[in-house]
Design a protein around this motif. Structure first.
Motif, PDB file in Angstrom:
ATOM      1  N   PRO A  99      -3.006  17.246   4.917  1.00 55.83           N
ATOM      2  CA  PRO A  99      -2.566  16.214   3.967  1.00 55.83           C
ATOM      3  C   PRO A  99      -1.063  16.223   3.745  1.00 55.83           C
ATOM      4  O   PRO A  99      -0.396  17.248   3.931  1.00 55.83           O
ATOM      5  CB  PRO A  99      -3.313  16.594   2.677  1.00 55.83           C
ATOM      6  CG  PRO A  99      -3.516  18.067   2.790  1.00 55.83           C
ATOM      7  CD  PRO A  99      -3.744  18.337   4.249  1.00 55.83           C
ATOM      8  N   ARG A 100      -0.562  15.090   3.337  1.00 57.20           N
ATOM      9  CA  ARG A 100       0.829  14.985   2.930  1.00 57.20           C
ATOM     10  C   ARG A 100       0.876  15.097   1.411  1.00 57.20           C
ATOM     11  O   ARG A 100       0.280  14.289   0.707  1.00 57.20           O
ATOM     12  CB  ARG A 100       1.426  13.651   3.373  1.00 57.20           C
ATOM     13  CG  ARG A 100       2.849  13.442   2.861  1.00 57.20           C
ATOM     14  CD  ARG A 100       3.428  12.106   3.289  1.00 57.20           C
ATOM     15  NE  ARG A 100       4.741  11.902   2.701  1.00 57.20           N
ATOM     16  CZ  ARG A 100       5.494  10.813   2.890  1.00 57.20           C
ATOM     17  NH1 ARG A 100       5.038   9.836   3.664  1.00 57.20           N
ATOM     18  NH2 ARG A 100       6.672  10.701   2.306  1.00 57.20           N
ATOM     19  N   THR A 101       1.572  16.085   0.914  1.00 53.61           N
ATOM     20  CA  THR A 101       1.636  16.318  -0.522  1.00 53.61           C
ATOM     21  C   THR A 101       2.774  15.533  -1.146  1.00 53.61           C
ATOM     22  O   THR A 101       3.906  15.568  -0.657  1.00 53.61           O
ATOM     23  CB  THR A 101       1.822  17.816  -0.820  1.00 53.61           C
ATOM     24  OG1 THR A 101       0.771  18.557  -0.177  1.00 53.61           O
ATOM     25  CG2 THR A 101       1.749  18.082  -2.322  1.00 53.61           C
ATOM     26  N   VAL A 102       2.462  14.808  -2.214  1.00 56.99           N
ATOM     27  CA  VAL A 102       3.481  14.017  -2.916  1.00 56.99           C
ATOM     28  C   VAL A 102       3.391  14.315  -4.409  1.00 56.99           C
ATOM     29  O   VAL A 102       2.463  14.975  -4.875  1.00 56.99           O
ATOM     30  CB  VAL A 102       3.288  12.504  -2.684  1.00 56.99           C
ATOM     31  CG1 VAL A 102       3.385  12.167  -1.198  1.00 56.99           C
ATOM     32  CG2 VAL A 102       1.956  12.014  -3.251  1.00 56.99           C
ATOM     33  N   ASP A 103       4.360  13.780  -5.164  1.00 55.45           N
ATOM     34  CA  ASP A 103       4.330  14.003  -6.606  1.00 55.45           C
ATOM     35  C   ASP A 103       3.305  13.075  -7.266  1.00 55.45           C
ATOM     36  O   ASP A 103       2.687  12.240  -6.617  1.00 55.45           O
ATOM     37  CB  ASP A 103       5.721  13.807  -7.221  1.00 55.45           C
ATOM     38  CG  ASP A 103       6.219  12.369  -7.100  1.00 55.45           C
ATOM     39  OD1 ASP A 103       5.410  11.465  -6.823  1.00 55.45           O
ATOM     40  OD2 ASP A 103       7.424  12.147  -7.289  1.00 55.45           O
ATOM     41  N   ASP A 104       3.147  13.222  -8.568  1.00 56.93           N
ATOM     42  CA  ASP A 104       2.111  12.484  -9.285  1.00 56.93           C
ATOM     43  C   ASP A 104       2.294  10.975  -9.245  1.00 56.93           C
ATOM     44  O   ASP A 104       1.332  10.228  -9.415  1.00 56.93           O
ATOM     45  CB  ASP A 104       2.043  12.939 -10.747  1.00 56.93           C
ATOM     46  CG  ASP A 104       1.220  14.213 -10.897  1.00 56.93           C
ATOM     47  OD1 ASP A 104       0.559  14.585  -9.916  1.00 56.93           O
ATOM     48  OD2 ASP A 104       1.247  14.824 -11.975  1.00 56.93           O
ATOM     49  N   TYR A 105       3.501  10.508  -9.021  1.00 58.56           N
ATOM     50  CA  TYR A 105       3.749   9.072  -9.056  1.00 58.56           C
ATOM     51  C   TYR A 105       4.031   8.483  -7.676  1.00 58.56           C
ATOM     52  O   TYR A 105       4.475   7.351  -7.560  1.00 58.56           O
ATOM     53  CB  TYR A 105       4.900   8.762 -10.020  1.00 58.56           C
ATOM     54  CG  TYR A 105       4.525   9.070 -11.454  1.00 58.56           C
ATOM     55  CD1 TYR A 105       3.842   8.135 -12.218  1.00 58.56           C
ATOM     56  CD2 TYR A 105       4.814  10.310 -12.014  1.00 58.56           C
ATOM     57  CE1 TYR A 105       3.471   8.414 -13.526  1.00 58.56           C
ATOM     58  CE2 TYR A 105       4.442  10.607 -13.320  1.00 58.56           C
ATOM     59  CZ  TYR A 105       3.777   9.651 -14.074  1.00 58.56           C
ATOM     60  OH  TYR A 105       3.392   9.940 -15.365  1.00 58.56           O
ATOM     61  N   HIS A 106       3.755   9.272  -6.611  1.00 61.53           N
ATOM     62  CA  HIS A 106       3.889   8.820  -5.234  1.00 61.53           C
ATOM     63  C   HIS A 106       5.304   8.327  -4.900  1.00 61.53           C
ATOM     64  O   HIS A 106       5.498   7.544  -3.972  1.00 61.53           O
ATOM     65  CB  HIS A 106       2.880   7.693  -4.936  1.00 61.53           C
ATOM     66  CG  HIS A 106       1.460   8.103  -5.142  1.00 61.53           C
ATOM     67  ND1 HIS A 106       0.834   8.005  -6.358  1.00 61.53           N
ATOM     68  CD2 HIS A 106       0.550   8.629  -4.287  1.00 61.53           C
ATOM     69  CE1 HIS A 106      -0.411   8.444  -6.252  1.00 61.53           C
ATOM     70  NE2 HIS A 106      -0.609   8.836  -5.007  1.00 61.53           N
ATOM     71  N   SER A 107       6.292   8.800  -5.639  1.00 60.37           N
ATOM     72  CA  SER A 107       7.668   8.345  -5.416  1.00 60.37           C
ATOM     73  C   SER A 107       8.265   8.937  -4.139  1.00 60.37           C
ATOM     74  O   SER A 107       9.327   8.483  -3.684  1.00 60.37           O
ATOM     75  CB  SER A 107       8.544   8.708  -6.617  1.00 60.37           C
ATOM     76  OG  SER A 107       8.561  10.110  -6.833  1.00 60.37           O
ATOM     77  N   ASP A 108       7.588   9.930  -3.542  1.00 63.78           N
ATOM     78  CA  ASP A 108       8.061  10.504  -2.279  1.00 63.78           C
ATOM     79  C   ASP A 108       7.826   9.561  -1.099  1.00 63.78           C
ATOM     80  O   ASP A 108       8.401   9.754  -0.026  1.00 63.78           O
ATOM     81  CB  ASP A 108       7.335  11.824  -1.990  1.00 63.78           C
ATOM     82  CG  ASP A 108       7.565  12.856  -3.085  1.00 63.78           C
ATOM     83  OD1 ASP A 108       8.572  12.736  -3.786  1.00 63.78           O
ATOM     84  OD2 ASP A 108       6.737  13.762  -3.239  1.00 63.78           O
ATOM     85  N   ILE A 109       6.948   8.566  -1.276  1.00 63.37           N
ATOM     86  CA  ILE A 109       6.624   7.650  -0.184  1.00 63.37           C
ATOM     87  C   ILE A 109       7.631   6.502  -0.171  1.00 63.37           C
ATOM     88  O   ILE A 109       7.804   5.805  -1.173  1.00 63.37           O
ATOM     89  CB  ILE A 109       5.197   7.084  -0.344  1.00 63.37           C
ATOM     90  CG1 ILE A 109       4.180   8.233  -0.368  1.00 63.37           C
ATOM     91  CG2 ILE A 109       4.869   6.119   0.789  1.00 63.37           C
ATOM     92  CD1 ILE A 109       2.765   7.793  -0.662  1.00 63.37           C
ATOM     93  N   GLY A 110       8.275   6.316   0.958  1.00 60.71           N
ATOM     94  CA  GLY A 110       9.315   5.301   1.049  1.00 60.71           C
ATOM     95  C   GLY A 110       8.852   4.010   1.698  1.00 60.71           C
ATOM     96  O   GLY A 110       7.855   3.985   2.450  1.00 60.71           O
ATOM     97  N   LEU A 111       9.553   2.956   1.422  1.00 62.51           N
ATOM     98  CA  LEU A 111       9.286   1.648   2.020  1.00 62.51           C
ATOM     99  C   LEU A 111       9.434   1.743   3.539  1.00 62.51           C
ATOM    100  O   LEU A 111      10.391   2.313   4.048  1.00 62.51           O
ATOM    101  CB  LEU A 111      10.279   0.620   1.457  1.00 62.51           C
ATOM    102  CG  LEU A 111      10.269  -0.779   2.089  1.00 62.51           C
ATOM    103  CD1 LEU A 111       8.937  -1.457   1.855  1.00 62.51           C
ATOM    104  CD2 LEU A 111      11.407  -1.609   1.520  1.00 62.51           C
ATOM    105  N   GLY A 112       8.447   1.211   4.256  1.00 59.83           N
ATOM    106  CA  GLY A 112       8.500   1.183   5.714  1.00 59.83           C
ATOM    107  C   GLY A 112       7.825   2.355   6.394  1.00 59.83           C
ATOM    108  O   GLY A 112       7.685   2.359   7.620  1.00 59.83           O
ATOM    109  N   GLU A 113       7.382   3.366   5.639  1.00 60.52           N
ATOM    110  CA  GLU A 113       6.724   4.523   6.252  1.00 60.52           C
ATOM    111  C   GLU A 113       5.316   4.185   6.749  1.00 60.52           C
ATOM    112  O   GLU A 113       4.842   4.775   7.722  1.00 60.52           O
ATOM    113  CB  GLU A 113       6.659   5.682   5.266  1.00 60.52           C
ATOM    114  CG  GLU A 113       7.979   6.352   4.978  1.00 60.52           C
ATOM    115  CD  GLU A 113       7.784   7.656   4.224  1.00 60.52           C
ATOM    116  OE1 GLU A 113       7.262   8.615   4.827  1.00 60.52           O
ATOM    117  OE2 GLU A 113       8.128   7.713   3.027  1.00 60.52           O
ATOM    118  N   TYR A 114       4.634   3.274   6.055  1.00 62.32           N
ATOM    119  CA  TYR A 114       3.250   2.942   6.404  1.00 62.32           C
ATOM    120  C   TYR A 114       3.071   1.429   6.477  1.00 62.32           C
ATOM    121  O   TYR A 114       3.747   0.665   5.777  1.00 62.32           O
ATOM    122  CB  TYR A 114       2.282   3.524   5.382  1.00 62.32           C
ATOM    123  CG  TYR A 114       2.304   5.038   5.330  1.00 62.32           C
ATOM    124  CD1 TYR A 114       1.676   5.803   6.302  1.00 62.32           C
ATOM    125  CD2 TYR A 114       2.985   5.700   4.309  1.00 62.32           C
ATOM    126  CE1 TYR A 114       1.709   7.183   6.272  1.00 62.32           C
ATOM    127  CE2 TYR A 114       3.019   7.091   4.261  1.00 62.32           C
ATOM    128  CZ  TYR A 114       2.388   7.825   5.248  1.00 62.32           C
ATOM    129  OH  TYR A 114       2.428   9.197   5.214  1.00 62.32           O
TER     130      TYR A 114
END
Length: 378
Positions: A99-114
């Protein structure tokens, strides 16, 4: 297509881990890549300036007469114990799910990654389980040009547990989804009447998308087979009534039972006895069982997949609609038991299950469910 799956934190919940694994495999089998996004159980310590105030408050509550207050240093204990308690299960999560671990608010996921986000499965739409419930409806992707899909998302119960504000915000977010499917029949009604999505489709839990041989292969990796030929007891919330049913059943069958539940959160037993078994060992308990007694949704799922005669014990606190909907789909709703009459001789419970009919229904629902996922990700 690059797909991110938003689900519940994996923790040491076998059903939660298995559904994430199965959904990842199913998406990949359709030719896409899939990341399971995990808000892992990382107990965050309070800010240093706030610690003394929190601990002092807990100490005062513990001094109150007539009751036990909250654990004073709970966060530190969990941070210390969790890696040890989960050490046997962790390799499966790390190697098979990664799994990819992120913070509680998913702010680690950037625009364009998925290219697409899939919300599901399990009780991801139950506010008391997800926390920031708006993110279960992909609020953090607002303004992004991505596909938004719900696969087998569950409210956990047929009673809506949302505040007015939560309902208003999540309803608006769900309107942005390209495709919506849910795990329970009652959730179709909730989506229609409360969230204004009349197109929600009832589909299978991801665990049932993979063939039973898949789980038998994993079970075969276990060097320990403690449940062979026994009644498997997988009861998450034991009480006198449930244990009484288990006792009556083992008496009718004339065989012993094996308890597959490890009390990993029970601080009254030594830490070494709270280590949860590996995924192969846990699955081997279902593969080897003569009979299954469970109050777990995924316990029922595995019993059906592996053709194990079973009894589903009522578990109101975790949501009965989940199990009722599952068993009704297979014509097995009469396997739900709240208690056994003292004069009952067990003839019905020991009677066989028509697995040919169950398999025919499974195949039809699997085809519909995979078809939904394929079309949604096209």
């Amino acid at each position: 297509m690059r797909v991110a799956v938003i689900t519940l934190p994996l923790h040491t919940n076998y059903g939660g881990i298995l559904q994430a694994y199965a959904l990842k495999k199913s998406i990949e089998s359709l030719g896409h890549t899939a990341d399971i996004i995990d808000r892992r159980c990382k107990m965050v310590l309070p800010p240093s300036w706030k610690m003394p105030l929190i601990y002092l408050k807990r100490m005062v509550l513990n001094l109150k007469p007539g009751g036990k207050g909250p654990e004073i240093f709970r966060e530190k204990r969990i941070l210390r114990e969790f890696p040890y308690v989960s050490s046997e299960l962790a390799p499966f999560v790390a190697c098979e799910i990664a799994p990819r671990t992120v913070d509680d608010y998913h702010s680690d996921i950037g625009l364009g990654e998925y290219d697409a986000f899939v919300a599901g499965s399990d009780q991801i739409w139950r506010p008391k389980y997800f926390g920031n419930i708006e993110d279960a409806f992909l609020a953090f992707t607002s303004g992004w040009n991505v596909k938004r899909i719900a696969y087998a998302a569950s409210f956990g119960t047929d009673q809506l547990e949302y505040s007015y504000t939560q309902l208003e915000e999540c309803s608006a977010l769900l309107k942005n989804f390209d495709a919506v499917s849910v795990r329970e029949a009652s959730a179709v009604t909730i989506c229609d009447e409360w969230f204004d999505r009349e197109d929600a489709l009832h589909v299978l839990d991801p665990v049932m998308l993979l063939p039973p041989e898949h789980y038998r292969t994993i079970a075969g990796q276990s060097s320990s087979r403690p449940c062979r030929g026994k009644v498997l007891s997988y009861i998450l919330d034991p009480d006198h009534s449930k244990l009484s049913v288990l006792g009556r059943l083992t008496g009718w069958l004339g065989i012993d039972s094996y308890d597959a539940c490890i009390p990993d959160r029970n601080r009254d037993i030594p830490l070494k006895d709270r280590v949860v078994p590996s995924m192969p060992q846990w699955l081997s308990c279902f593969a080897d069982a003569e009979f299954v007694v469970t109050d777990s949704f995924h316990g029922c799922v595995l019993a059906i997949l592996l053709h194990k005669p079973f009894i589903a014990l009522g578990n109101v606190s975790r949501g009965m609609s989940r199990i009722q909907s599952l068993l009704e789909s297979f014509g097995l709703e009469d396997r739900i038991v709240q208690g056994i009459d003292p004069d009952d001789d067990g003839e019905y419970f020991l009677s066989g299950i028509d697995w040919t009919e169950a398999d025919a229904r499974l195949e039809a629902m699997r085809e519909k469910s995979i078809g939904f996922l394929r079309a949604a990700l096209k």
